[in-house]
Write a protein that holds these residues in place. Structure first.
Motif, PDB file in Angstrom:
ATOM      1  N   THR A   1     -45.798  65.887  21.698  1.00 28.76           N
ATOM      2  CA  THR A   1     -45.617  65.187  20.431  1.00 28.76           C
ATOM      3  C   THR A   1     -44.616  64.048  20.560  1.00 28.76           C
ATOM      4  O   THR A   1     -44.849  62.942  20.081  1.00 28.76           O
ATOM      5  CB  THR A   1     -45.146  66.175  19.344  1.00 28.76           C
ATOM      6  N   ALA A   2     -43.500  64.294  21.228  1.00 25.78           N
ATOM      7  CA  ALA A   2     -42.480  63.249  21.380  1.00 25.78           C
ATOM      8  C   ALA A   2     -43.018  62.082  22.194  1.00 25.78           C
ATOM      9  O   ALA A   2     -42.695  60.920  21.918  1.00 25.78           O
ATOM     10  CB  ALA A   2     -41.219  63.807  22.020  1.00 25.78           C
ATOM     11  N   ASP A   3     -43.871  62.358  23.199  1.00 23.52           N
ATOM     12  CA  ASP A   3     -44.459  61.281  24.000  1.00 23.52           C
ATOM     13  C   ASP A   3     -45.362  60.397  23.147  1.00 23.52           C
ATOM     14  O   ASP A   3     -45.323  59.175  23.248  1.00 23.52           O
ATOM     15  CB  ASP A   3     -45.258  61.845  25.176  1.00 23.52           C
ATOM     16  N   VAL A   4     -46.175  61.007  22.316  1.00 25.36           N
ATOM     17  CA  VAL A   4     -47.067  60.250  21.434  1.00 25.36           C
ATOM     18  C   VAL A   4     -46.243  59.444  20.438  1.00 25.36           C
ATOM     19  O   VAL A   4     -46.525  58.269  20.188  1.00 25.36           O
ATOM     20  CB  VAL A   4     -48.064  61.190  20.711  1.00 25.36           C
ATOM     21  N   THR A   5     -45.215  60.049  19.900  1.00 21.72           N
ATOM     22  CA  THR A   5     -44.336  59.344  18.964  1.00 21.72           C
ATOM     23  C   THR A   5     -43.703  58.138  19.638  1.00 21.72           C
ATOM     24  O   THR A   5     -43.680  57.040  19.073  1.00 21.72           O
ATOM     25  CB  THR A   5     -43.247  60.300  18.435  1.00 21.72           C
ATOM     26  N   THR A   6     -43.217  58.329  20.840  1.00 25.22           N
ATOM     27  CA  THR A   6     -42.594  57.228  21.579  1.00 25.22           C
ATOM     28  C   THR A   6     -43.608  56.117  21.840  1.00 25.22           C
ATOM     29  O   THR A   6     -43.286  54.934  21.711  1.00 25.22           O
ATOM     30  CB  THR A   6     -41.982  57.743  22.898  1.00 25.22           C
ATOM     31  N   GLU A   7     -44.839  56.476  22.173  1.00 26.56           N
ATOM     32  CA  GLU A   7     -45.890  55.472  22.394  1.00 26.56           C
ATOM     33  C   GLU A   7     -46.166  54.669  21.125  1.00 26.56           C
ATOM     34  O   GLU A   7     -46.312  53.441  21.175  1.00 26.56           O
ATOM     35  CB  GLU A   7     -47.173  56.142  22.874  1.00 26.56           C
ATOM     36  N   ILE A   8     -46.228  55.341  19.994  1.00 29.00           N
ATOM     37  CA  ILE A   8     -46.477  54.653  18.715  1.00 29.00           C
ATOM     38  C   ILE A   8     -45.318  53.722  18.374  1.00 29.00           C
ATOM     39  O   ILE A   8     -45.514  52.573  17.977  1.00 29.00           O
ATOM     40  CB  ILE A   8     -46.715  55.682  17.592  1.00 29.00           C
ATOM     41  N   LEU A   9     -44.090  54.211  18.539  1.00 34.89           N
ATOM     42  CA  LEU A   9     -42.919  53.383  18.250  1.00 34.89           C
ATOM     43  C   LEU A   9     -42.838  52.190  19.193  1.00 34.89           C
ATOM     44  O   LEU A   9     -42.510  51.074  18.767  1.00 34.89           O
ATOM     45  CB  LEU A   9     -41.648  54.227  18.327  1.00 34.89           C
ATOM     46  N   THR A  10     -43.137  52.406  20.456  1.00 32.12           N
ATOM     47  CA  THR A  10     -43.150  51.312  21.429  1.00 32.12           C
ATOM     48  C   THR A  10     -44.144  50.247  20.999  1.00 32.12           C
ATOM     49  O   THR A  10     -43.848  49.045  21.053  1.00 32.12           O
ATOM     50  CB  THR A  10     -43.482  51.845  22.838  1.00 32.12           C
ATOM     51  N   ASP A  11     -45.306  50.665  20.551  1.00 29.67           N
ATOM     52  CA  ASP A  11     -46.315  49.715  20.083  1.00 29.67           C
ATOM     53  C   ASP A  11     -45.801  48.925  18.878  1.00 29.67           C
ATOM     54  O   ASP A  11     -45.966  47.700  18.817  1.00 29.67           O
ATOM     55  CB  ASP A  11     -47.612  50.442  19.730  1.00 29.67           C
ATOM     56  N   ALA A  12     -45.170  49.597  17.930  1.00 28.51           N
ATOM     57  CA  ALA A  12     -44.658  48.911  16.732  1.00 28.51           C
ATOM     58  C   ALA A  12     -43.614  47.865  17.110  1.00 28.51           C
ATOM     59  O   ALA A  12     -43.668  46.718  16.632  1.00 28.51           O
ATOM     60  CB  ALA A  12     -44.064  49.932  15.757  1.00 28.51           C
ATOM     61  N   PHE A  13     -42.667  48.228  17.955  1.00 29.89           N
ATOM     62  CA  PHE A  13     -41.643  47.269  18.366  1.00 29.89           C
ATOM     63  C   PHE A  13     -42.236  46.133  19.196  1.00 29.89           C
ATOM     64  O   PHE A  13     -41.815  44.982  19.077  1.00 29.89           O
ATOM     65  CB  PHE A  13     -40.519  47.968  19.151  1.00 29.89           C
ATOM     66  N   THR A  14     -43.220  46.440  20.014  1.00 27.46           N
ATOM     67  CA  THR A  14     -43.848  45.417  20.852  1.00 27.46           C
ATOM     68  C   THR A  14     -44.608  44.404  19.999  1.00 27.46           C
ATOM     69  O   THR A  14     -44.641  43.213  20.323  1.00 27.46           O
ATOM     70  CB  THR A  14     -44.758  46.073  21.908  1.00 27.46           C
ATOM     71  N   ARG A  15     -45.184  44.830  18.911  1.00 28.61           N
ATOM     72  CA  ARG A  15     -45.873  43.890  18.015  1.00 28.61           C
ATOM     73  C   ARG A  15     -44.903  42.860  17.450  1.00 28.61           C
ATOM     74  O   ARG A  15     -45.239  41.688  17.331  1.00 28.61           O
ATOM     75  CB  ARG A  15     -46.578  44.644  16.891  1.00 28.61           C
ATOM     76  N   VAL A  16     -43.708  43.288  17.115  1.00 20.44           N
ATOM     77  CA  VAL A  16     -42.689  42.345  16.636  1.00 20.44           C
ATOM     78  C   VAL A  16     -42.277  41.432  17.787  1.00 20.44           C
ATOM     79  O   VAL A  16     -42.164  40.209  17.610  1.00 20.44           O
ATOM     80  CB  VAL A  16     -41.480  43.087  16.029  1.00 20.44           C
ATOM     81  N   ARG A  17     -42.102  41.994  18.972  1.00 11.91           N
ATOM     82  CA  ARG A  17     -41.725  41.200  20.151  1.00 11.91           C
ATOM     83  C   ARG A  17     -42.760  40.124  20.443  1.00 11.91           C
ATOM     84  O   ARG A  17     -42.444  39.018  20.837  1.00 11.91           O
ATOM     85  CB  ARG A  17     -41.555  42.132  21.369  1.00 11.91           C
ATOM     86  N   GLU A  18     -44.025  40.442  20.244  1.00  9.79           N
ATOM     87  CA  GLU A  18     -45.091  39.468  20.486  1.00  9.79           C
ATOM     88  C   GLU A  18     -45.182  38.429  19.369  1.00  9.79           C
ATOM     89  O   GLU A  18     -45.558  37.293  19.614  1.00  9.79           O
ATOM     90  CB  GLU A  18     -46.424  40.189  20.645  1.00  9.79           C
ATOM     91  N   GLY A  19     -44.827  38.798  18.150  1.00  5.01           N
ATOM     92  CA  GLY A  19     -44.954  37.896  17.014  1.00  5.01           C
ATOM     93  C   GLY A  19     -43.817  36.918  16.823  1.00  5.01           C
ATOM     94  O   GLY A  19     -44.014  35.800  16.344  1.00  5.01           O
ATOM     95  N   LEU A  20     -42.617  37.318  17.198  1.00  2.95           N
ATOM     96  CA  LEU A  20     -41.445  36.485  16.953  1.00  2.95           C
ATOM     97  C   LEU A  20     -41.518  35.119  17.644  1.00  2.95           C
ATOM     98  O   LEU A  20     -41.303  34.098  16.984  1.00  2.95           O
ATOM     99  CB  LEU A  20     -40.165  37.226  17.344  1.00  2.95           C
ATOM    100  N   PRO A  21     -41.827  35.044  18.933  1.00  5.41           N
ATOM    101  CA  PRO A  21     -41.857  33.722  19.576  1.00  5.41           C
ATOM    102  C   PRO A  21     -42.856  32.758  18.933  1.00  5.41           C
ATOM    103  O   PRO A  21     -42.595  31.557  18.852  1.00  5.41           O
ATOM    104  CB  PRO A  21     -42.253  34.039  21.028  1.00  5.41           C
ATOM    105  N   GLN A  22     -43.964  33.275  18.452  1.00  3.41           N
ATOM    106  CA  GLN A  22     -44.971  32.427  17.804  1.00  3.41           C
ATOM    107  C   GLN A  22     -44.413  31.748  16.561  1.00  3.41           C
ATOM    108  O   GLN A  22     -44.761  30.605  16.260  1.00  3.41           O
ATOM    109  CB  GLN A  22     -46.197  33.262  17.407  1.00  3.41           C
ATOM    110  N   GLN A  23     -43.550  32.444  15.835  1.00  2.82           N
ATOM    111  CA  GLN A  23     -42.998  31.889  14.604  1.00  2.82           C
ATOM    112  C   GLN A  23     -41.955  30.809  14.876  1.00  2.82           C
ATOM    113  O   GLN A  23     -41.679  29.967  14.027  1.00  2.82           O
ATOM    114  CB  GLN A  23     -42.397  32.994  13.738  1.00  2.82           C
TER     115      GLN A  23
END
Length: 174
Positions: free
Chosen positions: A4-26
């Motif tokens: 469960t913790a691994d899946v949670t970490t994967e989901i959180l990593t994805d959420a933070f990575t989406r912000v990381r990918e979006g910020l430079p574009q702005q």
């Protein structure tokens, strides 16, 4: 099957990575004037929003991981802002926001990149459900767990990325 913790970490990593990918574009292609432009007298400029987004994530995730913030490992000096090193932008007055002077978008993106790396390292230390249930801030009632702190950071930074996008849209039409 993944823990469960691994899946949670994967989901959180994805959420933070989406912000990381979006910020430079702005921030891409903005002039110094645009980075500091305020759409209203008390509105936050896009540069300040990017800095604040990064500062909140840096401060809060470093707290979850009990590690030093990226900000205090040299970024504070590089930015040269007239704020205390522990300032994250929360509760700043319009005048304090107006003293934000950084116009270098590469500096803003570089700092956020380091914050993102710190975030991923902290997330990798969360291996069990108990790691997510650990109290990280007792100043609140109820005390804040790692899971609650991380969730609040994701909410905060995605809202700020949306604000960045909105201001960028205004700038593109301005």
């Amino acid at each position: 099957m993944a823990e469960t913790a691994d899946v949670t970490t994967e989901i959180l990593t994805d959420a933070f990575t989406r912000v990381r990918e979006g910020l430079p574009q702005q921030l891409d292609g903005l002039t110094a004037e645009q980075v500091l432009w305020r759409p209203g007298p008390d509105a936050n400029p896009i540069g300040w929003l990017a800095w604040h987004l990064a500062r909140v994530q840096d401060d809060h995730l470093a707290g979850v991981g009990d590690v030093e913030q990226a900000w205090t490992r040299g970024w504070s000096q590089r930015f040269g802002l007239p704020y205390d090193d522990m300032t994250i932008g929360y509760g700043q007055t319009s005048d304090e926001v107006g003293r934000f002077s950084v116009t270098d978008t590469d500096l803003l993106v570089g700092y956020y990149s380091d914050v993102h790396d710190l975030t991923l390292k902290v997330l990798q230390t969360l291996r069990t459900p108990a790691d997510y249930e650990r109290i990280v801030d007792e100043r609140w009632d109820p005390p804040v767990t790692a899971a609650v702190r991380i969730t609040s950071v994701i909410g905060d930074i995605t809202q700020h990325l949306g604000q960045l996008s909105y201001v960028r849209g205004l700038l593109d039409k301005h």
